[in-house]
Design a protein around this motif. Sequence first.
Motif, PDB file in Angstrom:
ATOM      1  N   LEU A  47      -7.067  66.217 -19.860  1.00 27.29           N
ATOM      2  CA  LEU A  47      -5.991  65.316 -19.884  1.00 27.29           C
ATOM      3  C   LEU A  47      -5.454  65.319 -21.375  1.00 27.29           C
ATOM      4  CD1 LEU A  47      -7.687  62.028 -18.264  1.00 27.29           C
ATOM      5  CD2 LEU A  47      -6.360  63.957 -17.035  1.00 27.29           C
ATOM      6  N   LEU A  48      -5.874  65.865 -22.360  1.00 26.91           N
ATOM      7  CA  LEU A  48      -5.614  65.837 -23.750  1.00 26.91           C
ATOM      8  C   LEU A  48      -4.572  66.834 -23.952  1.00 26.91           C
ATOM      9  CD1 LEU A  48      -8.858  64.958 -25.600  1.00 26.91           C
ATOM     10  CD2 LEU A  48      -7.210  63.278 -24.556  1.00 26.91           C
ATOM     11  N   ASP A  49      -3.405  66.307 -24.473  1.00 24.98           N
ATOM     12  CA  ASP A  49      -2.180  67.194 -24.825  1.00 24.98           C
ATOM     13  C   ASP A  49      -2.209  67.975 -26.040  1.00 24.98           C
ATOM     14  OD1 ASP A  49       0.347  68.417 -25.004  1.00 24.98           O
ATOM     15  OD2 ASP A  49       1.304  66.598 -25.993  1.00 24.98           O
ATOM     16  N   SER A  50      -2.537  67.611 -27.238  1.00 25.32           N
ATOM     17  CA  SER A  50      -2.445  68.493 -28.542  1.00 25.32           C
ATOM     18  C   SER A  50      -3.495  69.404 -28.676  1.00 25.32           C
ATOM     19  CB  SER A  50      -2.227  67.438 -29.804  1.00 25.32           C
ATOM     20  OG  SER A  50      -3.240  66.989 -29.870  1.00 25.32           O
ATOM     21  N   ILE A  51      -4.615  69.507 -27.924  1.00 23.04           N
ATOM     22  CA  ILE A  51      -5.595  70.365 -28.054  1.00 23.04           C
ATOM     23  C   ILE A  51      -6.079  71.074 -27.176  1.00 23.04           C
ATOM     24  CG2 ILE A  51      -6.646  69.033 -30.203  1.00 23.04           C
ATOM     25  CD1 ILE A  51      -8.519  67.649 -28.389  1.00 23.04           C
ATOM     26  N   LYS A  52      -4.811  71.520 -26.222  1.00 26.26           N
ATOM     27  CA  LYS A  52      -5.346  72.241 -24.965  1.00 26.26           C
ATOM     28  C   LYS A  52      -6.022  73.548 -25.116  1.00 26.26           C
ATOM     29  CE  LYS A  52      -0.460  74.056 -25.078  1.00 26.26           C
ATOM     30  NZ  LYS A  52       0.833  74.338 -24.311  1.00 26.26           N
ATOM     31  N   ASP A  53      -6.056  74.041 -26.381  1.00 30.62           N
ATOM     32  CA  ASP A  53      -6.395  75.485 -26.883  1.00 30.62           C
ATOM     33  C   ASP A  53      -7.666  75.149 -26.953  1.00 30.62           C
ATOM     34  OD1 ASP A  53      -4.201  76.708 -26.473  1.00 30.62           O
ATOM     35  OD2 ASP A  53      -3.605  76.630 -28.608  1.00 30.62           O
ATOM     36  N   LEU A  54      -8.496  74.014 -26.976  1.00 29.35           N
ATOM     37  CA  LEU A  54      -9.790  73.958 -26.841  1.00 29.35           C
ATOM     38  C   LEU A  54     -10.410  73.442 -25.549  1.00 29.35           C
ATOM     39  CD1 LEU A  54     -10.223  71.893 -30.174  1.00 29.35           C
ATOM     40  CD2 LEU A  54     -10.444  74.404 -29.869  1.00 29.35           C
ATOM     41  N   LYS A  55      -9.799  73.596 -24.772  1.00 28.11           N
ATOM     42  CA  LYS A  55     -10.204  72.978 -23.211  1.00 28.11           C
ATOM     43  C   LYS A  55     -11.554  73.791 -22.744  1.00 28.11           C
ATOM     44  CE  LYS A  55      -7.682  73.792 -19.503  1.00 28.11           C
ATOM     45  NZ  LYS A  55      -8.719  74.370 -18.504  1.00 28.11           N
ATOM     46  N   ASP A  56     -11.558  75.251 -23.070  1.00 25.23           N
ATOM     47  CA  ASP A  56     -12.540  75.882 -22.728  1.00 25.23           C
ATOM     48  C   ASP A  56     -13.586  76.191 -23.641  1.00 25.23           C
ATOM     49  OD1 ASP A  56     -11.209  76.408 -20.145  1.00 25.23           O
ATOM     50  OD2 ASP A  56      -9.918  77.890 -21.097  1.00 25.23           O
ATOM     51  N   THR A  57     -13.445  75.358 -24.930  1.00 26.36           N
ATOM     52  CA  THR A  57     -14.395  75.231 -25.915  1.00 26.36           C
ATOM     53  C   THR A  57     -15.561  74.243 -25.743  1.00 26.36           C
ATOM     54  OG1 THR A  57     -12.923  76.519 -27.452  1.00 26.36           O
ATOM     55  CG2 THR A  57     -14.697  75.257 -28.374  1.00 26.36           C
ATOM     56  N   PHE A  58     -14.875  72.992 -25.275  1.00 22.75           N
ATOM     57  CA  PHE A  58     -15.724  71.577 -25.314  1.00 22.75           C
ATOM     58  C   PHE A  58     -15.639  71.029 -23.615  1.00 22.75           C
ATOM     59  CE2 PHE A  58     -14.528  71.947 -29.993  1.00 22.75           C
ATOM     60  CZ  PHE A  58     -15.667  71.948 -30.356  1.00 22.75           C
ATOM     61  N   TYR A  59     -16.491  70.571 -23.453  1.00 16.81           N
ATOM     62  CA  TYR A  59     -16.477  69.884 -22.087  1.00 16.81           C
ATOM     63  C   TYR A  59     -17.110  68.380 -22.519  1.00 16.81           C
ATOM     64  CZ  TYR A  59     -17.331  68.650 -17.357  1.00 16.81           C
ATOM     65  OH  TYR A  59     -17.297  68.154 -16.035  1.00 16.81           O
ATOM     66  N   TYR A 100      -3.088  75.258 -36.345  1.00 15.68           N
ATOM     67  CA  TYR A 100      -4.331  75.994 -36.233  1.00 15.68           C
ATOM     68  C   TYR A 100      -5.499  75.155 -37.302  1.00 15.68           C
ATOM     69  CZ  TYR A 100      -2.053  79.375 -33.489  1.00 15.68           C
ATOM     70  OH  TYR A 100      -1.474  79.941 -32.237  1.00 15.68           O
ATOM     71  N   LYS A 101      -4.953  74.708 -38.342  1.00  9.28           N
ATOM     72  CA  LYS A 101      -5.823  73.806 -39.374  1.00  9.28           C
ATOM     73  C   LYS A 101      -6.735  72.837 -38.391  1.00  9.28           C
ATOM     74  CE  LYS A 101      -7.690  73.232 -43.247  1.00  9.28           C
ATOM     75  NZ  LYS A 101      -8.777  74.274 -43.845  1.00  9.28           N
ATOM     76  N   CYS A 102      -5.449  72.055 -37.733  1.00  9.59           N
ATOM     77  CA  CYS A 102      -6.237  71.004 -36.890  1.00  9.59           C
ATOM     78  C   CYS A 102      -7.143  71.322 -35.947  1.00  9.59           C
ATOM     79  CB  CYS A 102      -4.714  70.312 -36.077  1.00  9.59           C
ATOM     80  SG  CYS A 102      -5.172  69.067 -34.981  1.00  9.59           S
ATOM     81  N   LEU A 103      -6.828  72.291 -35.254  1.00  8.65           N
ATOM     82  CA  LEU A 103      -7.914  73.030 -34.474  1.00  8.65           C
ATOM     83  C   LEU A 103      -9.308  73.375 -35.041  1.00  8.65           C
ATOM     84  CD1 LEU A 103      -6.213  75.441 -31.756  1.00  8.65           C
ATOM     85  CD2 LEU A 103      -6.698  72.755 -31.493  1.00  8.65           C
ATOM     86  N   SER A 104      -9.130  73.920 -36.026  1.00 15.55           N
ATOM     87  CA  SER A 104     -10.542  74.432 -36.919  1.00 15.55           C
ATOM     88  C   SER A 104     -11.176  73.047 -37.260  1.00 15.55           C
ATOM     89  CB  SER A 104      -9.935  75.388 -38.110  1.00 15.55           C
ATOM     90  OG  SER A 104      -9.146  74.801 -38.985  1.00 15.55           O
ATOM     91  N   LEU A 105     -10.308  72.090 -37.667  1.00 16.09           N
ATOM     92  CA  LEU A 105     -11.142  71.059 -38.131  1.00 16.09           C
ATOM     93  C   LEU A 105     -12.071  70.299 -37.018  1.00 16.09           C
ATOM     94  CD1 LEU A 105      -8.515  69.117 -40.503  1.00 16.09           C
ATOM     95  CD2 LEU A 105     -10.751  70.254 -41.077  1.00 16.09           C
ATOM     96  N   ARG A 106     -11.660  70.580 -35.721  1.00 20.62           N
ATOM     97  CA  ARG A 106     -12.312  70.072 -34.633  1.00 20.62           C
ATOM     98  C   ARG A 106     -13.539  70.906 -34.126  1.00 20.62           C
ATOM     99  NH1 ARG A 106      -7.111  68.382 -33.388  1.00 20.62           N
ATOM    100  NH2 ARG A 106      -6.616  66.098 -32.996  1.00 20.62           N
ATOM    101  N   ILE A 107     -13.128  72.107 -34.184  1.00 20.96           N
ATOM    102  CA  ILE A 107     -14.288  73.198 -34.180  1.00 20.96           C
ATOM    103  C   ILE A 107     -15.374  72.941 -34.835  1.00 20.96           C
ATOM    104  CG2 ILE A 107     -15.005  75.582 -34.031  1.00 20.96           C
ATOM    105  CD1 ILE A 107     -12.095  76.115 -32.935  1.00 20.96           C
ATOM    106  N   LYS A 108     -14.915  72.799 -36.102  1.00 15.88           N
ATOM    107  CA  LYS A 108     -16.069  72.352 -37.313  1.00 15.88           C
ATOM    108  C   LYS A 108     -16.709  71.133 -37.249  1.00 15.88           C
ATOM    109  CE  LYS A 108     -16.669  72.216 -42.283  1.00 15.88           C
ATOM    110  NZ  LYS A 108     -16.053  72.196 -43.404  1.00 15.88           N
ATOM    111  N   ASP A 109     -16.046  70.124 -36.788  1.00 18.88           N
ATOM    112  CA  ASP A 109     -16.378  68.732 -36.662  1.00 18.88           C
ATOM    113  C   ASP A 109     -16.027  67.965 -35.280  1.00 18.88           C
ATOM    114  OD1 ASP A 109     -17.334  66.427 -37.112  1.00 18.88           O
ATOM    115  OD2 ASP A 109     -15.935  65.783 -38.909  1.00 18.88           O
ATOM    116  N   PRO A 110     -16.691  68.468 -34.185  1.00 14.16           N
ATOM    117  CA  PRO A 110     -16.298  67.815 -32.959  1.00 14.16           C
ATOM    118  C   PRO A 110     -16.143  66.407 -32.735  1.00 14.16           C
ATOM    119  CG  PRO A 110     -17.804  69.537 -32.689  1.00 14.16           C
ATOM    120  CD  PRO A 110     -17.869  69.054 -34.027  1.00 14.16           C
TER     121      PRO A 110
END
Length: 344
Positions: free
Chosen positions: A276-288, A211-221
């Motif tokens: 196509l990306l594995d480890s961040i599948k929960d962001l698939k509907d956040t970014f295109y 979840y820290k990993c996901l939050s870092l991407r949301i903050k800094d795509p």
Amino acid sequence: MKLYVPHIGHFEGLEELLAGSDNIYAVYMAGSPEYVGTGRTNLSAPKLEEIAQQTEYAHSKGVKMEIVMNSSCMGGQHLTPEGYRAIDWYFDKLNSIGIDSITVADPYLVEMLAKDYDMDVVVSVLSFVDTPQKAEFYEQLGATTIVVDPAVNRHFDKLEAIRDTISCKLKLLVNEACLYQCPFRYAHFNFFSHANGPGPKPNVLDDYYYYKCLSLRIKDPQQIIKSPWIRPEDLKEYKHITDTFKIGGRTHFVNWILNNVEAYANERYDGNLMDLLDSIKDLKDTFYIPNKELDGAIEQWKKCDKVCHKCGYCKRLAEKVIYTYSGSGEEIRKIPLGSIGDRT
């Protein structure tokens, strides 16, 4: 080109997977966590009789079977007499079943497999082989194949140096999408190894690292762009290094896996790279991210020295190609990231 494809571990899934594509060279799945765990989450833990049935079926389709037992930490249990005997017994059973290869992360298990069994010995990405020197050490231990640390997927000088130093095979993981130079990587895989290993298993409330990993991407795509994935269109840039590529995704449904197989087999994908990306599948509907808009980026990455604060290329590219969503229901719109300002 040889594609190694993830398999969840049950027979029905294997049937569906192999019926869905003729481009699968090998499938890989976890073994029993009672002996050696894995550095990833497992949705299935097939018993020996199930592994035997699935291996026979895969071989009947001309597909190889690989078992992944790549725990990055076993708490020293494999070095005890009891631990050694248990692992030796399990490896012997897998060998008699006809397993083609075993993926492990611990150097002790690499040497053990190479000396005592007929199965090919695959060094996991969790061995973090990122230099010619490490690769050479593992080859001397008996490795048949080394899966290179994805952190150097865009360091062509290192990939070429590894290739020139050793004679064993190389395999590249194409779609992991972990953070580049991730500070959580070792701790996260050690956590998974204990959570998916023989025990005692940790009674944790949450996966802090994920979840820290996901939050870092949301903050800094821009971190999504910096992740060392390899686009299907860019496989051609790696074929002087290897013809063997691994698709990550043991926790995904078969249709997701087959979508990846088709993309990488055809070396093209016209949709959202996030698919196509594995480890961040929960962001698939956040970014295109329109995959085709990344055409040509590989030329910059091939010559990049990875000093990001001086370069800024991935930041500029992220602002150009990453879209986010606004609205709800039928009013959802894709908005270019660059149009909503600097989020970092």
